[in-house]
Design an enzyme around this catalytic site. Sequence first.
Site, short mmCIF file in Angstrom:
data_model
loop_
_atom_site.label_atom_id
_atom_site.label_comp_id
_atom_site.label_asym_id
_atom_site.label_seq_id
_atom_site.Cartn_x
_atom_site.Cartn_y
_atom_site.Cartn_z
CG ASP A 13 83.79 11.41 -55.61
OD1 ASP A 13 83.23 10.56 -56.33
OD2 ASP A 13 83.77 12.63 -55.86
N GLY A 17 80.70 3.16 -51.53
CA GLY A 17 80.41 1.91 -52.21
C GLY A 17 81.19 0.76 -51.62
CG HIS A 41 78.80 3.68 -55.31
ND1 HIS A 41 79.09 4.81 -54.58
CD2 HIS A 41 77.46 3.50 -55.19
CE1 HIS A 41 77.98 5.29 -54.05
NE2 HIS A 41 76.98 4.52 -54.42
CB THR A 238 73.32 16.57 -55.61
OG1 THR A 238 72.72 15.77 -56.63
CG2 THR A 238 72.79 16.19 -54.24
CB SER A 330 91.78 7.12 -48.78
OG SER A 330 90.80 6.62 -49.65
#
Length: 427
Positions: A13, A17, A41, A238, A330
């Site tokens: 996150d 993307g 994404h 994962t 961000s």
Amino acid sequence: MSSIVVVGTQWGDEGKGKITDFLAEQADVIARFSGGNNAGHTIQFGGETYKLHLVPSGIFYKDKLAVIGNGVVVDPVALLKELDGLNERGISTDNLRISNRAQVILPYHLAQDEYEERRRGDNKIGTTKKGIGPAYVDKAQRIGIRMADLLEKETFERRLKENIEYKNAYFKGMFNETCPTFDEIFDEYYAAGQRLKDYVTDTAKILDDANVADEKVLFEGAQGVMLDIDHGTYPFVTSSNPVAGNVTVGTGVGPTSVSKVIGVCKSYTSRVGDGPFPTELFDEDGHHIREVGREYGTTTGRPRRVGWFDSVVLRHSRRVSGITDLSINSIDVLTGLDTVKICTAYELDGEKITEYPANLDQLRRCKPIFEELPGWTEDITGCRSLDELPENARNYLERISELCGVHISIFSVGPDREQTNLLEQLW
């Protein structure tokens, strides 16, 4: 072939993307190499928002190939839903290519994911329950069904019957549950395979042809290094390898093909699911970051856990993925905070450590050591260069780069493509 790998440096996150979409403009081929539709994404441009899970970000460029490599696990029904959604919005998907060696996710994988999480109880991993892990288990056990098998009716029928017999015995013994039946699976998934047939090919050959033609290839990672099954916060990871090195296995290109590795991170840290998170915030600063940053999972909708930037994590990611350039996203989310913090090291049992522990119990005992910097209040969403940023924001980014040992090539001050700024040419 000139190639760039985009990897997440945190727990996913990070905005990979968007960065992939940004870099794709100059690429000829965009290829995914790991994960499945557990990835999410979000791409914004032209006033529109697109949320992708399996489809590579390069799908929006009609003149470029978007490749799903053999290292990706593919739920054909979920993929068709995603493709149909794009088509309905006027996005052509004719440029998609799917590896004939990619593993197929089937309903018994989703059931197994659910049963496994239930069995773990308080020790659950926090998976997205998309069947990713069980599909990779079948791959390792050599009983997985690949896209090439799905397209051949007799092969698919035979392999599916064999697997259902095995899964029924396993589900009964482990969970006291039954496997979805042959009739519940075969027709729907064979039909899905037939709809996808024209997309399926030998994608390793496509990438080799791109190499011979000296084309530009962009490899799109999923999740993040800290979710890597070998190098992440095991077992809260994962089931694949999001590190840059997996490009070779997950697409079929040689290791000498990679030119640069772009490590994508946020100006803070977030993660979905369970597991240790040393810099996690539970106060008003955490609330600010979650709400301003809209930190809710693309795939699950779950609120993400958030925390301060962790340079211990980034240094670990830099080392195991060979990161050459940093992309920080961000930054605007931190606007308005009086003080911003960077974790520079951990305290473990009274001692300072600067490397990420492999032992989970040790990691849980780690306390972050923070460096505090003054925040900023100015609106930075229109800044297009480092010089345009307020001094405090610029100092914050420079300190991150210094602590992580990687120079910044891209920074982002908002969700749109136009708010992503390139500091140097990467191709």
